[in-house]
Write an enzyme that holds these catalytic residues in place. Sequence first.
Site, mmCIF file in Angstrom:
data_model
loop_
_atom_site.group_PDB
_atom_site.id
_atom_site.type_symbol
_atom_site.label_atom_id
_atom_site.label_comp_id
_atom_site.label_asym_id
_atom_site.label_seq_id
_atom_site.Cartn_x
_atom_site.Cartn_y
_atom_site.Cartn_z
ATOM 1 N N CYS A 198 71.371 -15.381 -48.140
ATOM 2 C CA CYS A 198 72.678 -14.877 -48.551
ATOM 3 C C CYS A 198 73.753 -15.918 -48.231
ATOM 4 O O CYS A 198 73.564 -16.778 -47.388
ATOM 5 C CB CYS A 198 73.001 -13.587 -47.818
ATOM 6 S SG CYS A 198 71.693 -12.360 -47.958
ATOM 7 N N ARG A 212 73.051 -19.412 -53.083
ATOM 8 C CA ARG A 212 72.229 -18.931 -51.964
ATOM 9 C C ARG A 212 71.637 -17.556 -52.220
ATOM 10 O O ARG A 212 70.742 -17.108 -51.489
ATOM 11 C CB ARG A 212 73.081 -18.882 -50.689
ATOM 12 C CG ARG A 212 73.632 -20.211 -50.266
ATOM 13 C CD ARG A 212 74.454 -20.059 -49.016
ATOM 14 N NE ARG A 212 73.619 -19.714 -47.885
ATOM 15 C CZ ARG A 212 73.004 -20.586 -47.115
ATOM 16 N NH1 ARG A 212 73.134 -21.868 -47.355
ATOM 17 N NH2 ARG A 212 72.265 -20.197 -46.107
ATOM 18 N N TRP A 219 70.951 -12.073 -51.340
ATOM 19 C CA TRP A 219 69.562 -12.166 -51.801
ATOM 20 C C TRP A 219 68.844 -11.047 -51.050
ATOM 21 O O TRP A 219 68.679 -11.111 -49.834
ATOM 22 C CB TRP A 219 68.966 -13.526 -51.447
ATOM 23 C CG TRP A 219 67.602 -13.748 -52.026
ATOM 24 C CD1 TRP A 219 67.303 -14.205 -53.272
ATOM 25 C CD2 TRP A 219 66.351 -13.539 -51.370
ATOM 26 N NE1 TRP A 219 65.940 -14.286 -53.426
ATOM 27 C CE2 TRP A 219 65.326 -13.883 -52.279
ATOM 28 C CE3 TRP A 219 65.977 -13.076 -50.102
ATOM 29 C CZ2 TRP A 219 63.978 -13.785 -51.967
ATOM 30 C CZ3 TRP A 219 64.627 -12.984 -49.792
ATOM 31 C CH2 TRP A 219 63.641 -13.338 -50.717
ATOM 32 N N ASN A 241 73.374 -12.295 -42.991
ATOM 33 C CA ASN A 241 72.311 -13.060 -43.627
ATOM 34 C C ASN A 241 71.138 -13.064 -42.656
ATOM 35 O O ASN A 241 71.342 -13.296 -41.468
ATOM 36 C CB ASN A 241 72.791 -14.498 -43.886
ATOM 37 C CG ASN A 241 71.695 -15.401 -44.409
ATOM 38 O OD1 ASN A 241 70.742 -14.935 -45.030
ATOM 39 N ND2 ASN A 241 71.824 -16.690 -44.153
ATOM 40 N N GLY A 242 69.932 -12.793 -43.150
ATOM 41 C CA GLY A 242 68.755 -12.803 -42.268
ATOM 42 C C GLY A 242 68.071 -11.445 -42.283
ATOM 43 O O GLY A 242 68.296 -10.628 -43.181
ATOM 44 N N GLU A 251 54.612 -30.792 -58.676
ATOM 45 C CA GLU A 251 56.071 -30.647 -58.747
ATOM 46 C C GLU A 251 56.509 -30.294 -60.174
ATOM 47 O O GLU A 251 57.381 -29.445 -60.365
ATOM 48 C CB GLU A 251 56.724 -31.951 -58.251
ATOM 49 C CG GLU A 251 58.225 -32.008 -58.326
ATOM 50 C CD GLU A 251 58.967 -30.936 -57.530
ATOM 51 O OE1 GLU A 251 58.336 -30.209 -56.744
ATOM 52 O OE2 GLU A 251 60.180 -30.814 -57.740
ATOM 53 N N LYS A 274 58.492 -26.815 -61.099
ATOM 54 C CA LYS A 274 59.778 -26.793 -61.806
ATOM 55 C C LYS A 274 59.708 -25.847 -63.006
ATOM 56 O O LYS A 274 60.624 -25.091 -63.269
ATOM 57 C CB LYS A 274 60.157 -28.196 -62.290
ATOM 58 C CG LYS A 274 60.668 -29.110 -61.207
ATOM 59 C CD LYS A 274 62.064 -28.726 -60.755
ATOM 60 C CE LYS A 274 62.368 -29.150 -59.346
ATOM 61 N NZ LYS A 274 61.651 -28.519 -58.263
ATOM 62 N N GLU A 295 59.529 -22.087 -61.848
ATOM 63 C CA GLU A 295 60.739 -21.483 -61.279
ATOM 64 C C GLU A 295 61.886 -21.419 -62.283
ATOM 65 O O GLU A 295 62.729 -20.536 -62.181
ATOM 66 C CB GLU A 295 61.168 -22.177 -59.980
ATOM 67 C CG GLU A 295 61.793 -23.538 -60.109
ATOM 68 C CD GLU A 295 62.339 -24.056 -58.754
ATOM 69 O OE1 GLU A 295 62.329 -25.276 -58.575
ATOM 70 O OE2 GLU A 295 62.761 -23.253 -57.904
ATOM 71 N N HIS A 341 35.598 -29.236 -62.327
ATOM 72 C CA HIS A 341 35.002 -28.274 -61.387
ATOM 73 C C HIS A 341 35.498 -26.854 -61.637
ATOM 74 O O HIS A 341 35.360 -25.992 -60.780
ATOM 75 C CB HIS A 341 35.298 -28.703 -59.945
ATOM 76 C CG HIS A 341 34.738 -30.047 -59.608
ATOM 77 N ND1 HIS A 341 33.384 -30.286 -59.481
ATOM 78 C CD2 HIS A 341 35.338 -31.254 -59.437
ATOM 79 C CE1 HIS A 341 33.178 -31.563 -59.207
ATOM 80 N NE2 HIS A 341 34.356 -32.177 -59.183
ATOM 81 N N LYS A 373 68.540 -20.587 -53.026
ATOM 82 C CA LYS A 373 68.416 -22.000 -52.689
ATOM 83 C C LYS A 373 67.830 -22.198 -51.295
ATOM 84 O O LYS A 373 66.966 -23.027 -51.070
ATOM 85 C CB LYS A 373 69.801 -22.644 -52.770
ATOM 86 C CG LYS A 373 69.823 -24.112 -52.429
ATOM 87 C CD LYS A 373 69.239 -24.929 -53.535
ATOM 88 C CE LYS A 373 69.246 -26.409 -53.274
ATOM 89 N NZ LYS A 373 68.299 -27.099 -54.148
HETATM 90 O O1 M6R Z 1 65.562 -26.599 -48.192
HETATM 91 P P1 M6R Z 1 64.085 -26.889 -48.260
HETATM 92 O O2 M6R Z 1 63.780 -28.250 -48.719
HETATM 93 O O3 M6R Z 1 63.389 -26.554 -46.973
HETATM 94 O O4 M6R Z 1 63.525 -25.872 -49.349
HETATM 95 C C1 M6R Z 1 62.147 -25.763 -49.565
HETATM 96 C C2 M6R Z 1 61.857 -25.013 -50.844
HETATM 97 O O5 M6R Z 1 62.350 -23.708 -50.766
HETATM 98 C C3 M6R Z 1 62.467 -25.704 -52.077
HETATM 99 O O6 M6R Z 1 62.054 -27.027 -52.176
HETATM 100 C C4 M6R Z 1 62.056 -24.957 -53.357
HETATM 101 O O7 M6R Z 1 60.692 -25.042 -53.549
HETATM 102 C C5 M6R Z 1 62.834 -25.511 -54.556
HETATM 103 N N1 M6R Z 1 63.659 -24.476 -55.119
HETATM 104 C C6 M6R Z 1 61.977 -25.996 -55.652
HETATM 105 O O8 M6R Z 1 62.727 -26.549 -56.680
#
Ligand code: M6R
Length: 614
Positions: free
Chosen positions: A2, A27, A75, A101-102, A484, A488, A491, A507, A609
């Site tokens: 949050c 966030r 969130w 937050n938390g 990666e 991308k 998400e 395999h 984020k």
């Molecule tokens: O802030 P961080 O690098 O620890 O975040 C880790 C992941 O949550 C972050 O890299 C996430 O996978 C990204 N949204 C991917 O694009």
Amino acid sequence: MCGIVGYVGGRPALDVVVDGLARLEYRGYDSAGVAILAEGALTTAKRAGKLVNLREALAEEPPPAGTLGMGHTRWATHGAPNDRNAHPHVDCSGTVAVIHNGIIENFAALRSELEEAGHKLGSDTDTEAVAHLLEDELKAGGNLADAMRRVCRRLEGAFTLVAMHTGDPDLVVGARRNSPLVVGVGDGENFLASDVAAFIEHTRDAIELGQDQVVELRAGGVAVTDFEGRPAEVKEYHVDWDVSAAEKGGYDYFMLKEIAEQPRAVADTLLGRIGTDGRLTLDEMRISDQELREVDKIIIVACGTSYHAGLIAKYAIEHWAGLPCEVELASEFRYRDAILSPTTLVIAISQSGETMDALMAVRHAREQKAKLLGICNVNGSTLPRECDGVLYTHAGPEIAVASTKAFLTQLVAVYLIALYLAQVRGTKWGDEVFAMVQLLDGMPEKVDKVLETMEPVRELARSLAGERCVLFLGRHVGFPVALEGALKLKELAYMHAEGFAAGELKHGPIALIEEGLPVVVVVPPRARAVLHDKIVSNIQEIRARGARTIVIAEEGDASVEPYADTLISVPAVPTLLQPLVTTVPLQVFACELATAKGHDVDQPRNLAKSVTVE
Ligand code: M6R
């Protein structure tokens, strides 16, 4: 997860708070709300959905003008993302308001206790219990900060809390444990926020709050104590970027801006790393060369995209520094019996420095007496404080949920660490390290070149918007790049996407290949013939089974042309550095495909984020 903003000063608090929330919406964006204290009364407004819904509600029914306020963008953890569960939450009398937050882990017991005592709770959240606990503690005596300290001592779990009380009309109180909160120090005004972005247009002077601290914020000053009320030492710092870095700057999405900023971000992360003696220097390493010479094993912990940077780091560390290196998902690390000792170096990679899984992994490693090194993009965040040493990436604020420039700068950071280890341990000569740093210095130009040639990738992405699935293949450092690329696409475009080590295909996963299935293949440089030739065979194997091959290969690699339905050429660079150029087309591909599907690439569904819960 949050986003939290608090304000006290001379301006209309509502404007400051809502503008701050707009900068923190990355966030969490399930719901948003504000509380304003004016004329001795608290007014709250909250709405499910994005901030725009709250803005509309506030325009229809503005709260009375006040100079004390706080806001929240959520969130959801406990309770559905609806108006009722949106923050702020208030006590029975409506005189105390709280945002959070938390996760408060003992909230069920606290809630039962409160209900038995006659409190009426109107939401499904853990947060609301805090408002009612504060109500009771205020009756017991003292001001809001005293009450907050007593309440915090009863809470278990992770929390940032900000509260206001009609009985303390000049005071905003914040508290933190395992969750971010920074103070912005202004002239006759002060700010609280989850991230400096919320107040950067008003001040660049900030204070890091430590673990288990309570802050009292007044227009004229800031006081910080621990949960027992003892004055705490705080660290002040100056933010080295300004408000323009936190704005879209003419781009439709932050993600587009952040992709475009990558050459600069890579260059900034490399800046000043070579000392006058020609040797690599890492300013905040704080782990001595002798201790690094004694290291006999490295374990990298990270999540998501940062984990992929860790996978690439393994190749560089083993190759250059000759040290065994394991890479572990931070969320899994403390559940296995990893063998750690004072000669183990644990490297935690996190853009935000607040990812709870990463922090818990670091604390676990600390208990086992390992040395801790953080790679982090956010000054003032928790991770650098919990590590022995740190290497900051200089990507600037990354606002889009999808990590792009943070990833490229994390790669630079891991290359620098691998080379530094090689330098102090003598596995590479000084001139070899210097030569490699010079090659790294040439990378911003190469990344720029990739960005200039992305129009065909965008066209391709738009043409594939109707597909259900895309596979990604790579070998060696190309394998994490494939992971990666798939992450991308998942998400942002909400599509089934998988990354595979190309050699693993036979395999099992090769059964997924069917007529027309798009498969992206990351081809290593021709200089690594043993890798290159194998992957060319893999391309032929999948093409023979009907796959539509999208091949990313270095310029001039004619050997892949006959087997590539689409060929994306990237500048030729050394094998270990290739992820810096091969990742970029995959970012552009996912961004464009998701946009073509009508998705908001900055705020993909269900995500946030900064993931501050486990
Ligand atoms: O802030 P961080 O690098 O620890 O975040 C880790 C992941 O949550 C972050 O890299 C996430 O996978 C990204 N949204 C991917 O694009």
